[in-house]
Design a protein around this motif. Sequence first.
Motif, PDB file in Angstrom:
ATOM      1  N   SER A 298       8.972  -3.296   2.785  1.00 18.74           N
ATOM      2  CA  SER A 298       9.394  -4.548   3.412  1.00 18.74           C
ATOM      3  C   SER A 298      10.884  -4.484   3.742  1.00 18.74           C
ATOM      4  O   SER A 298      11.299  -4.829   4.856  1.00 18.74           O
ATOM      5  CB  SER A 298       9.077  -5.708   2.471  1.00 18.74           C
ATOM      6  N   GLN A 299      11.672  -4.031   2.759  1.00 21.98           N
ATOM      7  CA  GLN A 299      13.117  -3.937   2.988  1.00 21.98           C
ATOM      8  C   GLN A 299      13.447  -2.945   4.098  1.00 21.98           C
ATOM      9  O   GLN A 299      14.269  -3.218   4.964  1.00 21.98           O
ATOM     10  CB  GLN A 299      13.825  -3.499   1.700  1.00 21.98           C
ATOM     11  N   HIS A 300      12.777  -1.795   4.046  1.00 21.26           N
ATOM     12  CA  HIS A 300      13.099  -0.763   5.032  1.00 21.26           C
ATOM     13  C   HIS A 300      12.688  -1.171   6.441  1.00 21.26           C
ATOM     14  O   HIS A 300      13.398  -0.907   7.408  1.00 21.26           O
ATOM     15  CB  HIS A 300      12.422   0.566   4.663  1.00 21.26           C
ATOM     16  N   THR A 301      11.519  -1.816   6.562  1.00 18.47           N
ATOM     17  CA  THR A 301      10.987  -2.108   7.894  1.00 18.47           C
ATOM     18  C   THR A 301      11.439  -3.467   8.408  1.00 18.47           C
ATOM     19  O   THR A 301      11.320  -3.744   9.598  1.00 18.47           O
ATOM     20  CB  THR A 301       9.447  -2.099   7.871  1.00 18.47           C
ATOM     21  N   GLY A 302      11.892  -4.329   7.504  1.00 20.10           N
ATOM     22  CA  GLY A 302      12.255  -5.680   7.896  1.00 20.10           C
ATOM     23  C   GLY A 302      11.041  -6.562   8.157  1.00 20.10           C
ATOM     24  O   GLY A 302      11.158  -7.623   8.770  1.00 20.10           O
ATOM     25  N   LEU A 303       9.871  -6.086   7.705  1.00 17.37           N
ATOM     26  CA  LEU A 303       8.639  -6.862   7.883  1.00 17.37           C
ATOM     27  C   LEU A 303       8.278  -7.533   6.565  1.00 17.37           C
ATOM     28  O   LEU A 303       8.589  -7.014   5.498  1.00 17.37           O
ATOM     29  CB  LEU A 303       7.482  -5.946   8.296  1.00 17.37           C
ATOM     30  N   SER A 304       7.604  -8.683   6.663  1.00 22.12           N
ATOM     31  CA  SER A 304       7.151  -9.335   5.438  1.00 22.12           C
ATOM     32  C   SER A 304       5.903  -8.609   4.938  1.00 22.12           C
ATOM     33  O   SER A 304       5.206  -7.953   5.726  1.00 22.12           O
ATOM     34  CB  SER A 304       6.810 -10.799   5.724  1.00 22.12           C
ATOM     35  N   PRO A 305       5.578  -8.731   3.630  1.00 20.91           N
ATOM     36  CA  PRO A 305       4.355  -8.095   3.126  1.00 20.91           C
ATOM     37  C   PRO A 305       3.124  -8.499   3.941  1.00 20.91           C
ATOM     38  O   PRO A 305       2.257  -7.663   4.211  1.00 20.91           O
ATOM     39  CB  PRO A 305       4.262  -8.614   1.688  1.00 20.91           C
ATOM     40  N   LYS A 306       3.073  -9.750   4.357  1.00 24.51           N
ATOM     41  CA  LYS A 306       1.918 -10.214   5.140  1.00 24.51           C
ATOM     42  C   LYS A 306       1.815  -9.433   6.452  1.00 24.51           C
ATOM     43  O   LYS A 306       0.735  -8.979   6.852  1.00 24.51           O
ATOM     44  CB  LYS A 306       2.066 -11.717   5.424  1.00 24.51           C
ATOM     45  N   GLU A 307       2.976  -9.254   7.107  1.00 26.65           N
ATOM     46  CA  GLU A 307       2.985  -8.494   8.369  1.00 26.65           C
ATOM     47  C   GLU A 307       2.626  -7.026   8.130  1.00 26.65           C
ATOM     48  O   GLU A 307       1.917  -6.413   8.926  1.00 26.65           O
ATOM     49  CB  GLU A 307       4.381  -8.582   9.016  1.00 26.65           C
ATOM     50  N   ILE A 308       3.110  -6.485   7.029  1.00 25.73           N
ATOM     51  CA  ILE A 308       2.799  -5.085   6.708  1.00 25.73           C
ATOM     52  C   ILE A 308       1.293  -4.910   6.542  1.00 25.73           C
ATOM     53  O   ILE A 308       0.681  -3.987   7.094  1.00 25.73           O
ATOM     54  CB  ILE A 308       3.538  -4.645   5.417  1.00 25.73           C
ATOM     55  N   ILE A 309       0.684  -5.841   5.797  1.00 29.57           N
ATOM     56  CA  ILE A 309      -0.762  -5.761   5.555  1.00 29.57           C
ATOM     57  C   ILE A 309      -1.518  -5.882   6.883  1.00 29.57           C
ATOM     58  O   ILE A 309      -2.451  -5.121   7.155  1.00 29.57           O
ATOM     59  CB  ILE A 309      -1.211  -6.847   4.555  1.00 29.57           C
ATOM     60  N   GLU A 310      -1.076  -6.819   7.721  1.00 28.94           N
ATOM     61  CA  GLU A 310      -1.755  -7.017   9.011  1.00 28.94           C
ATOM     62  C   GLU A 310      -1.658  -5.762   9.881  1.00 28.94           C
ATOM     63  O   GLU A 310      -2.648  -5.327  10.463  1.00 28.94           O
ATOM     64  CB  GLU A 310      -1.141  -8.200   9.761  1.00 28.94           C
ATOM     65  N   LEU A 311      -0.468  -5.185   9.924  1.00 25.44           N
ATOM     66  CA  LEU A 311      -0.284  -3.985  10.752  1.00 25.44           C
ATOM     67  C   LEU A 311      -1.070  -2.801  10.180  1.00 25.44           C
ATOM     68  O   LEU A 311      -1.715  -2.054  10.913  1.00 25.44           O
ATOM     69  CB  LEU A 311       1.205  -3.606  10.838  1.00 25.44           C
ATOM     70  N   HIS A 312      -1.007  -2.671   8.854  1.00 26.38           N
ATOM     71  CA  HIS A 312      -1.645  -1.503   8.229  1.00 26.38           C
ATOM     72  C   HIS A 312      -3.161  -1.564   8.322  1.00 26.38           C
ATOM     73  O   HIS A 312      -3.830  -0.552   8.535  1.00 26.38           O
ATOM     74  CB  HIS A 312      -1.198  -1.374   6.764  1.00 26.38           C
ATOM     75  N   SER A 313      -3.723  -2.768   8.175  1.00 26.45           N
ATOM     76  CA  SER A 313      -5.186  -2.891   8.186  1.00 26.45           C
ATOM     77  C   SER A 313      -5.700  -3.238   9.580  1.00 26.45           C
ATOM     78  O   SER A 313      -6.904  -3.345   9.781  1.00 26.45           O
ATOM     79  CB  SER A 313      -5.626  -3.960   7.182  1.00 26.45           C
ATOM     80  N   GLY A 314      -4.779  -3.382  10.524  1.00 29.33           N
ATOM     81  CA  GLY A 314      -5.178  -3.868  11.844  1.00 29.33           C
ATOM     82  C   GLY A 314      -5.643  -2.794  12.808  1.00 29.33           C
ATOM     83  O   GLY A 314      -5.889  -3.080  13.968  1.00 29.33           O
ATOM     84  N   ARG A 315      -5.748  -1.565  12.372  1.00 30.72           N
ATOM     85  CA  ARG A 315      -6.227  -0.518  13.288  1.00 30.72           C
ATOM     86  C   ARG A 315      -6.975   0.555  12.510  1.00 30.72           C
ATOM     87  O   ARG A 315      -6.889   0.629  11.287  1.00 30.72           O
ATOM     88  CB  ARG A 315      -5.066   0.091  14.049  1.00 30.72           C
ATOM     89  N   ASP A 316      -7.727   1.349  13.259  1.00 32.60           N
ATOM     90  CA  ASP A 316      -8.496   2.427  12.631  1.00 32.60           C
ATOM     91  C   ASP A 316      -7.696   3.719  12.699  1.00 32.60           C
ATOM     92  O   ASP A 316      -7.009   3.979  13.676  1.00 32.60           O
ATOM     93  CB  ASP A 316      -9.825   2.624  13.362  1.00 32.60           C
TER      94      ASP A 316
END
Lengths: 230, 313
Positions: free
Chosen positions: A109-127
Amino acid sequence: MEGFVIRQAGDMAVCVEFGNEVSETCNAKAGSFYRSLLAAPVKGLIEAAPAFCTVTVYYDGSVIRYDRFAALLRKRLLSLKEEKRASGRTIEIPVCYEGDYAPDMMNVSQHTGLSPKEIIELHSGRDYLIYMLGFLPGFPYLGGMDERLSTPRLPAPRVRIEPGSVGIGGKQTGIYPLASPGGWQLIGRTPVILYDAKRETPVLYEAGDRIRFVPISKKEFDALDERGGN
Amino acid sequence: MGIRILEGGALTTVQDRGRYGYQSTGFSVSGVMDRRSFQIAGALLGKRETGAALEAALLGPTIEFTEDVLFALTGADMKPKLNGWEIPMYHALLGKRGDVLSLGFAVTGVYGYIAFAGEMDVPVVMGSKSTNLKCRIGGYEGRTLERGDEIGILGAKTKLPNMYKRYEDIHAFTETEKEIRVLAGPEADYFTEEGMRAFLESVYTVTDSSDRMGYRLEGEAVASRRGVDIISNGIAFGAVQIPPSGKPIVMMADRQTMGGYAKIANVATVDLPELAQSRSGTKLHFKMITIEEAQKLLRREKAYMRYLYRATN
């Protein structure tokens, strides 16, 4: 199918190369050739191991000579239809991205500047395409992570990463099928046992399949936990 | 029952020909380091396929027979004794219940084989009885043998026809300087002419950081054209990888399935036993041969095994 090179790899193996790059196109060619060998083995075949852009084919060099074996492979390759995209299955892997299962979520989160929620969405949002399995039994080399998630590895690797851990290492994401040391940033864990030597299919997926991470809660993790808690 | 381990030795495992069909999912093949010695042991005991045997590295185990069974010892000479009396290697011999077979430090070679006339009663895991130490599967609970372990021998035989014929000339691994034949590897063109010349004309020494995974060699560094990193691909038994240091590593039975270093050569399969039995300090000269020669030698090896089986059975 065209655009392949067959190279000797000793007197018991050949390496069939479909270009020298990590791309879905080369990987799809390697995958369809590998599956065709599984479906209809050629004379002398022992086994085949697909990688990013190659298939290493192991054969019994005392049963069939190299030139004859290479000719059989060439014939097979030329008869194959080209696939633009890997035609494997999509495997859903439930992942809990919470609490103790995500020890490095705040780093990412700190490195990317994304919130955990956004990280989860991005990570699980594609195959993610499984380019190959290696390093450890069932360790998938996955392609296609959203670049916004890129996070360098930990400065000092962990001595033990729990099986089922999902992590980010640089531009790649991956999942640890068994306990291992490692330096990836861990953002989740699956309760599914990915590798079990006693199962008929020891590893749940193969090269050419796609993995989809499905977020689950801590409660769902416990309900699904195949290891009976640890 | 069959046997009980009194002393485990340095690294004693159950091995067979190897675990095939799972490299695509990342499982190493494992299996015996010296296929020839392993097969001879089986042939002496009337087996066309040796099945599974014990493989001991450098320091052999001490074993008590808990049942009468014929056995044979091949490979590294670990000065075997039965109840304290020296016994010959490369012979089918009878171990009786209560007998103690003791092996010591190898005086020649590295890997010794103990085969039994019967099947070692360990589970078949993914088509093989080979021990894969990294994944902790196969063999005896996926680990090296230790004091107190017991392994049954199924269908143990105490008699075979023609006992007087059940021996073979001893294959002694006494040479400290050897020629090892190789074939050009899949990435041979990654190396400069001088690099290839260094590999084929200088002498390499087996170092003591050599094990079932790979033999690390010391000697002249092999120069590459533009580095040795490749997009990872499969590694065959005997593949000679050149890491960034330029010092060759020969990949052996427990090698990982995939590797990211260029492979300059591959040891001819018929010379893998001799290489496997090379102790640290052994000097190696690599000689390039063609695929036709290598596969002719392979067919000859197979014919030798058939001949040995017929001559003793």
